[in-house]
Design a protein around this motif. Sequence first.
Motif, short mmCIF file in Angstrom:
data_model
loop_
_atom_site.label_atom_id
_atom_site.label_comp_id
_atom_site.label_asym_id
_atom_site.label_seq_id
_atom_site.Cartn_x
_atom_site.Cartn_y
_atom_site.Cartn_z
N GLU A 115 42.84 39.61 37.18
CA GLU A 115 42.29 39.01 36.02
C GLU A 115 43.17 39.03 34.68
O GLU A 115 43.31 38.13 34.03
CB GLU A 115 40.88 39.73 35.50
N ASN A 116 43.93 40.12 34.70
CA ASN A 116 44.83 40.45 33.29
C ASN A 116 45.96 39.51 33.59
O ASN A 116 46.44 38.67 32.58
CB ASN A 116 45.25 41.64 33.21
N LYS A 165 39.91 30.18 37.66
CA LYS A 165 40.25 31.36 38.69
C LYS A 165 39.56 32.48 38.12
O LYS A 165 39.62 33.56 38.94
CB LYS A 165 41.62 31.20 38.70
N MET A 166 39.08 32.40 36.95
CA MET A 166 38.50 33.61 36.45
C MET A 166 37.05 33.82 37.01
O MET A 166 36.40 33.03 37.26
CB MET A 166 38.07 33.55 34.88
N SER A 167 36.87 35.32 37.37
CA SER A 167 35.50 35.47 38.25
C SER A 167 34.29 35.43 37.63
O SER A 167 33.41 35.11 37.99
CB SER A 167 35.56 36.86 38.79
N SER A 172 33.35 35.73 29.22
CA SER A 172 34.78 36.04 28.29
C SER A 172 34.58 35.91 26.86
O SER A 172 33.62 35.43 26.22
CB SER A 172 35.65 35.00 28.68
N THR A 173 35.58 36.70 26.15
CA THR A 173 35.43 36.64 24.70
C THR A 173 36.02 35.33 24.14
O THR A 173 35.93 34.96 22.99
CB THR A 173 36.37 37.61 24.04
N GLU A 174 36.92 34.45 25.03
CA GLU A 174 37.31 33.22 24.72
C GLU A 174 36.39 31.92 25.11
O GLU A 174 37.04 30.82 25.40
CB GLU A 174 38.68 33.18 25.31
N PHE A 178 37.29 28.02 25.56
CA PHE A 178 36.92 27.18 26.90
C PHE A 178 36.48 25.95 26.58
O PHE A 178 36.92 24.94 27.07
CB PHE A 178 36.51 27.97 28.08
N SER A 179 35.45 25.93 25.93
CA SER A 179 34.63 24.82 25.71
C SER A 179 35.63 23.86 24.80
O SER A 179 35.46 22.56 24.83
CB SER A 179 33.43 25.32 24.78
#
Length: 467
Positions: A115-116, A165-167, A172-174, A178-179
């Motif tokens: 994930e990192n 690809k993120m689970s 997320s803090t982001e 993303f939006s």
Amino acid sequence: MKALQCRGRCYAKMKENNLALKDYTQVIDMLQLHEYLLFNDNNNTTINGNNIDINQSSIESLMKVYLDKALLLDSLQNYKESILNYNLFLKYFENLNQLKTLQLREGKITIYKYENYIFELFQSYYNKYIAILNLDQLSNNNNIFTNKENEIFNCLNKCIEMIEKMSDPLNSTEIKTFSKIYLTRANKYLQSSNNTLQNSLQNKELAINDYTKCLIYDKHNKKAITNLAILLYDCKNYKRALIYLTKLIKLDNNNNLKAIINRAICYMKLDSYLEAIQDFKLAQQLSNNGNTTTTNNNEQQQPIITLYIQCGRCYKKYYEQLVNKSNNDTTTINNSNNNNNNNSNNNSNASKLKQLYFERGTIRHYLKKYEESILDYSRCLEIDPQHLNALYNRGYIRYKYLKQYDRALKDYENLLLLNINDNKARMEKGCCLFYLRRDEEAKSEWEFILTKEPNNEMVKSYLAQLK
């Protein structure tokens, strides 16, 4: 080398930018990364005449010096150089994608490390995208960056590839970033220079998909809701357009004149004339109160006159519907009487009484005398418990107008026992379950409809609310 890299990071945090740049550059020079990656197949390499061993983990760590340097150059507004360093970082780390996936599958790395890795790629592509925009702005849009639009679009695509690809991207803090990325790519699709009809339709579909995903991460994003409503209307998907127009109107506290008019037109297109009349009346009220964007009195009067004309058309269409329904009911009564000629007088009287109750209930329904209408439908059902129309109409009034969801639910359940294929009743049953906070049961009903009607957009929109 690792010590130099760490010292450079410390200098960067202390705002000693020149010293940080010096350390980062020295690490890069020592690594001789290009020669190592291109010409060495083993982990032994020569730096400054000395043979040293660099394992995979060390290489990955040291490669991040490009990212460190790029971030520092961003803060110094040296965007051209920062973009070059982002490219060098991404060139190496993108090549690790397949390896990282394989290592995760074989248990050689943890999901946390994977994930990192994905998040670092996301941040790098996003930062590169921002650097391109900043470089363009500093150069006064003189196209100093070659293939700027292609590079921007590639960065957005890569960012979205990493998000997907993120689970658990929703936590997320982001999430706001993303939006924003989905919103930006949707806008890019609509601004595409290729204006052929086929590509235009494809781009609209892609934009609709991205606006929808934007709202997953920011459900109150007004730009996405507005553009989505317009696109769906243009694509003649009036049912879905209604959903987003309604959201937009709520966000603007029922003061968005344009959205209200567009929703009224959608209702007209779907033959829902009563709802259209209500919206046209609301639009008339807003126009009369001066809530319009026009400044010239003649220009202001024209849309108001149009609203009254459209409202009048809806009234005409609505009453035509009533007449047609009345004629259909009369035909049904006549057919029923013909079929019962051989029955006893008692059965004949009961049948006539049943129809009278149903007809009076229908009239009271359209006069908005809902309680009295329910009483007539109930009396009809006492005579004929399997009267499908009376059962449906009573359930619909309880669901739509009286908000008696539990009682409406019983009517729909009884109706579906008699006619399992009544998907309209099943959809409204799902709505009752939804309002009663029985989400899993509502989901089950709506999913059942999709097995029969896979293109039912209204049901798809309801299911989307459960996600």
